[in-house]
Design an enzyme around this catalytic site. Structure first.
Site, short mmCIF file in Angstrom:
data_model
loop_
_atom_site.label_atom_id
_atom_site.label_comp_id
_atom_site.label_asym_id
_atom_site.label_seq_id
_atom_site.Cartn_x
_atom_site.Cartn_y
_atom_site.Cartn_z
N ASP A 389 0.78 -1.14 0.20
CA ASP A 389 0.01 -0.08 -0.13
C ASP A 389 0.83 1.28 0.18
O ASP A 389 0.23 2.21 -0.01
CB ASP A 389 -0.91 0.03 1.37
CG ASP A 389 -2.32 0.42 0.85
OD1 ASP A 389 -2.70 0.25 -0.37
OD2 ASP A 389 -3.06 1.01 1.41
N ASP A 770 -11.22 -5.22 11.70
CA ASP A 770 -11.33 -6.66 11.81
C ASP A 770 -12.83 -6.87 12.66
O ASP A 770 -13.64 -7.63 12.42
CB ASP A 770 -10.38 -7.17 12.58
CG ASP A 770 -9.74 -6.31 13.62
OD1 ASP A 770 -10.44 -5.48 14.17
OD2 ASP A 770 -8.64 -6.56 14.20
#
EC number: 2.4.1.12
Length: 1070
Positions: A389, A770
């Site tokens: 990224d 998450d």
């Protein structure tokens, strides 16, 4: 997927739709109608059951089907009756297959393996036993029978015939190649001496509509029987034996629940209930007995204690049903890896995410990738995707070097069964590396491999050293081309297939798993959603290139410590009795490089070994961000498949009559659930069949391609991949077209006006994506599994420095605050779905726990205030009140002791967790609350910087490094307040006489409770290795202060006088 010739990069400007044609078709023709006394599928006689009764496969329409076709249809076919389309039920004498109801209790192993019946001679002859008309083997001689290998028949395609209406065809999508094993391999029975009574057929039904009675069907059946006979003839030579135990082992489940022994769990539950009762009496006393002299202190303490009680309930009751699990890897291999056949294990796409190679060392990422490529799993079933990224050329070059070293490392690991398969961890472990090794060449090859790894480390370190200074013109590749990611915030998408199935071989000439480098496109003005956005980009890229039905995500610093970790997960995912409802399998996090005492509870053992086990007994553990194997279909926002319940054997008519009035209104408003089934209509369009449940007919609605693209995006290739439940890609697509689609799906504008991040993939809206992602899956009715193999599946690195650890906890707490203020807050979201109420308790606790810092800070400051003012939060206790206080303390300790007993957590680990709960609560959690309020209400984003002061080069040097941060201010203040309070309280008690010592003990106990919990924090501030222990410094300061005050200000041996003060008047009274 082949290795591309070079790096593929570009911002996709879409002006056309790429259409990928399907594979060739074949037609099915109708057979001539047979007589009523024979099977309408294969033409054989129908036969009788074991008991001598006429065999009837379908109890709904009595369609004539022989036992062989019935068994074949259930195990390898569509499992439905050709005439009425009713699913075949399991009859006595047949094994379970995928889809059988769990409540079906027709598990008659004795009849299935009863070979002494005379009626089974024909069946053995059909499978190659030609001598059975002379002697039937007895139980004692069964082990001498030749083994029968039943091949797995792949799914076939039924396509159009020019003579049949296209609307009447049943189209079956192609699954993943090699994934065809279903159920147990048990010999069927049928008896053909007596014909079954003929049944009339519905003349309106056409067998070709369903694919039966055709030439293609006949050819497949004959081919199936010929393969069985051929394998049986090969087995008569004595090479294999017919092993009933192996057949029985294959049909066993791949995993098993292990409940906690009742001798351990029942006392634990009893103590919880006793503690709850005692808590009620305790609060009754506290509320009805205020302290008039210190009403403010009393009110604050009662409010704090009520909040602590609510927090304890939310944390305790999700641990009511803890369980363990056991997997059977040998059964998995017997069922899906048959000798001489391709592996039928499902493919897995593995995701590794990284951002900044200067903060996340490239060598650590390389070790993670090497452990993935060397995993004990079929190489054609593994694909590793690395998300960069940060678009760093250093990461790209590191992967190139890693792929070259992997060609040596992978065969070495598989040849000698190396564990772990991350070279840095393997070569640095302190153990006898010769244990269990029998090959004499191991020592020589290990030394050579260690030298090669040291050379590899030097090359990686050289890349890191060169990357410290960026050239003025930016980085350039070896051919002189400028690196596309020179501008981190403005660069095109990049994909490089570094290793592929046809482009990479190891030193032994074996294929290597696929390795793909991915860097998604980034442009100014777009919200890229950090890690969640990167993971969703990997989901789409992998869906286009490989489309494995299962995904494994790992952080770049979490390597595979157990090479069979993926197999452990497949024991749950591919178990026919369990896997369909499992959305993910979560593994516990284990860490390397932590000091022996684990000063700041980095291992988090209480959470992973107690809380997660408790959740596994309810609806499954929460997703913790790494070390998790997902079902791809669950990430696409689909509801979990519902399991039909068996009809009750108890009459409940009265109960239904009572509930009838209450349920009518609900049934009217209830929308029918939909089950998504894939259907490809032709080369240029796709449709989705949605079976509407809850209506009397079989109404079907077609969702247009436009609606699918609004949900998944504008890539037709990716949309097609989402419809394949068992994964797989379109074989006719070229590499160039797939890479073009892959570039398009990682463009920065692809997610616009879609459901990505809202209902699909990793959910946006919080830095702790998450928890939010797992919560959405559980709301859709899925359940998760907690897998704890004996050898830890994955290991990572944890920040052992105090400041870094507090910043890590701050990030987690801030994410929980963001979830609390979002529409996905578990306090009010997800009702009416599939979320269990105890599971909801756990999610609520994981969302509101940062707010506990407010009452915790107040409660930790109360001892100092009480010592300085001379007041206390409770009145003088009588006998009854003392009983409730004592009972509460005993129940708290008993609950913790019993938790440690059934979970196996050591007392020192439990105590470290308790200490850091206070440390994190009064520092990181407190800052997270204020930072979250500023961010969510005022839009102010506050960042806390960390400045390194010093460090050592020795082992655990980071543990003793001091990094100042504002997070250290609140706990330091509380610590000093309590120390000053203790000094002042002891001084006042000595100054006021012996009568004041009694009330002082309660206040001192309260203050020492705070100091002891903050002791690791104090040690982190002052403690250094090989220096004077911190505890000595603390007690020296405390005692010196006390005795100094005693010597200067007071005389403890003289009591105070209550009489008048006498002064000299200057007169001589004598």
């Amino acid at each position: 997927m082949e290795v591309s010739a070079g790096l593929v990069a570009g911002s996709h400007n879409r002006d056309e739709i790429v259409v990928i044609p399907r594979d060739g078709e074949f037609s099915a023709r109708q057979m001539q109608q047979q007589s009523r006394q024979i099977c309408k599928i294969c033409g054989d006689e129908v036969g009788f059951t074991i008991g001598g009764e006429p065999f009837v496969a379908c109890n709904e329409c009595a369609f004539p089907v022989c036992r062989t076709c019935y068994d074949y249809e259930r195990r390898e076919g569509s499992q439905v009756c050709p005439q009425c389309k009713t699913r075949f039920k399991r009859l006595r004498g047949y094994p379970r297959v995928l889809g059988d109801e769990e409540e079906d209790n027709i598990d008659d192993v004795e009849n299935e393996f009863n070979f002494e019946n005379d009626g089974v001679i024909h069946d053995f002859q059909c499978y190659g036993f030609e001598q059975f008309d002379q002697d039937i083997p007895s139980h004692d001689s069964r082990d001498q029978l030749p083994r029968v290998h039943l091949p797995n028949v792949m799914h076939m395609h039924y396509h159009e015939d020019t003579d049949i209406d296209p609307d009447k065809h049943a189209l079956v999508p192609m699954g993943t190649p090699g994934f065809g094993g279903k159920g147990a391999l048990v010999l069927p029975y049928h008896y053909t001496k007596t014909r079954v009574r003929p049944r009339s057929l519905d003349p309106s039904k056409d067998l070709a509509v369903y694919g039966y009675g055709s030439i293609a069907w006949k050819e497949r059946m004959e081919s199936w029987k010929q393969k069985q006979e051929k394998q049986q003839m090969n087995g008569e030579g004595g090479e294999d034996e017919f092993d009933l135990s192996m057949l029985n082992e294959i049909r066993q489940p791949l995993s098993r629940r292990l409940p906690i022994p009742s001798s351990q769990i029942n006392p634990y539950r009893i103590i919880i209930m006793i503690r709850l009762v005692v808590l009620g009496f305790f609060f009754h006393y506290r509320i009805t007995h205020p302290v008039d002299d210190a009403y403010g202190l009393w009110l604050v303490s009662v409010i704090c204690e009520i909040w602590f009680a609510v927090s304890w309930i939310l944390d305790q009751f999700p641990k009511w049903l803890p369980i363990d699990r056991e997997t059977y890897l040998d059964r998995l291999s017997l069922r899906y890896e048959k000798e001489g056949q391709p592996s039928q294990l499902s493919a897995v796409d593995i995701f590794v995410s990284t951002v900044d190679p200067l903060k996340e060392p490239p060598l650590v990422t390389a070790n993670t990738v090497l452990s993935i490529l060397a995993v004990d799993y079929p190489v054609d079933k593994v694909a590793c995707y690395v998300s960069d990224d940060g678009a760093a050329m250093l990461t790209f070059e590191t992967l190139s070097e890693t792929s070259e070293f992997a060609k040596k490392w992978i065969p070495f690991c598989k040849k000698f069964n190396i564990e772990p398969r991350a070279p840095e961890s393997y070569f640095s472990q302190n153990m006898d590396y010769l244990q269990g090794k029998v090959l004499t060449s191991f020592i020589k090859e290990r030394r050579a491999m260690k030298r090669d790894y040291e050379v590899f480390k030097v090359r990686i370190n050289a890349l890191v050293a060169n990357a410290q200074k960026v050239p003025e013109d930016g980085w350039t590749m070896q051919d002189g081309t400028p690196w596309p990611g020179n501008n981190v915030r403005d660069h095109p998408g990049m994909i490089q297939v570094i290793l592929g199935q046809n482009g990479g071989l190891d030193t032994d000439g074996n294929k290597l798993p696929q390795l793909v480098y991915v860097s998604r496109e980034k442009r100014p003005g777009f919200n890229h959603h950090k890690k969640a956005g990167a993971m969703n980009a990997l989901v789409r890229v992998s869906g286009v290139l490989t489309n494995a039905p299962y995904l494994l995500n790992l952080d770049c610093d979490h390597y595979i410590n157990n090479s069979k970790a993926i197999r452990e997960a497949m024991c749950f995912m591919m178990d026919p009795s369990l896997g369909k409802t499992v959305c993910y399998v979560q593994f516990p996090q284990r860490f390397d490089g932590i000091d022996k005492n684990d000063r700041y509870a980095n291992r988090n053992t209480v959470f992973f070994d107690i809380n997660m086990k408790g959740l596994d007994g309810i609806q499954g553990p929460i997703y913790v961000g790494t070390g998790c194997v997902f079902r791809r279909q669950a990430l696409y926002g689909l509801d979990a498949p519902t399991q039909k319940k068996a009809p009750s054997r108890i009459c409940n008519c009265w109960l239904k009559w009572c509930c009838c009035c209450c349920s009518k209104r609900k049934k009217k408003n209830k929308k029918p659930k939909s089950e998504v089934k894939p259907l490809l209509n032709d080369e240029y369009s796709l449709e989705l069949v949605v079976s509407q449940e809850g209506s009397q007919g079989d109404d079907q609605a077609l969702i247009s391609k436009h609606k699918l693209e609004n949900k998944f995006g504008q890539s037709p290739v990716f949309v097609v991949s989402t419809l394949l439940e068992k994964g797989g890609t379109l074989k006719s697509a070229s590499t160039a077209s797939l890479l073009k689609e892959a570039i398009y799906v990682i463009s920065c504008c692809y997610e616009d006006e879609t459901e990505w991040g809202k209902e699909i993939g990793w959910i946006y809206g919080s830095v702790t994506e998450d928890i939010l992602t797992g919560f959405k899956m559980h709301c859709h009715g899925w359940r998760s599994i907690y897998c704890m193999p004996k050898r830890p599946a994955f290991k990572g690195s944890a920040p052992i420095n105090l400041s870094d650890r507090l910043h890590q906890v701050l990030r987690w707490a801030l994410g929980s605050i963001e979830i609390f203020f979002s529409r996905h807050c578990p306090v009010w979201y997800g009702y009416g779905g599939g979320l269990n109420w105890l599971e909801r308790f756990s999610y609520i606790n994981s969302t509101i726990y940062p707010f506990t810092s407010l009452p915790l800070v107040a409660y930790c400051a109360l001892p100092a205030v009480c010592l300085l003012t001379g007041n206390f939060i409770t009145p003088v206790l009588d006998n009854v009140a003392s009983l409730w206080f004592l009972s509460l303390f005993i129940s708290i300790f008993a609950t913790s002791i019993l938790e440690m007993r059934w979970s196996g957590v050591a007392i020192d680990e439990w105590w470290r967790n308790e200490q850091f709960w206070v440390i994190g609560g009064v520092s990181a959690h407190l800052f997270a609350v204020f930072q979250g309020l500023l961010k969510m209400l005022a839009g102010v984003d506050t960042n806390f910087t960390v400045t390194s002061k010093s460090g050592d080069d020795e082992e655990f040097a980071e543990l003793y490094a001091f990094k100042w941060t504002t997070l250290l201010i609140p706990p330091t203040t509380l610590l000093l307040l309590n120390i000053i309070g203790v000094v002042a309280g002891v001084s006042n008690a000595i100054n006021n006489g012996y009568e004041s010592w009694g009330p002082l003990f309660g206040k001192l106990f309260f203050a020492f409770w705070v100091i002891v919990h903050l002791y690791p924090f104090l040690k982190g501030l002052l403690g250094r290795k090989n220096r004077t222990p911190t505890i000595i410094i603390v007690w020296s300061i405390l005692l010196a202060s006390v005795f100094s005050l005693l010597w200067v200000r007071i005389d403890p041996f003289l009591a105070k006088s209550d009489g008048p003060i006498l002064e000299e008047c200057g007169l001589d009274c004598k």
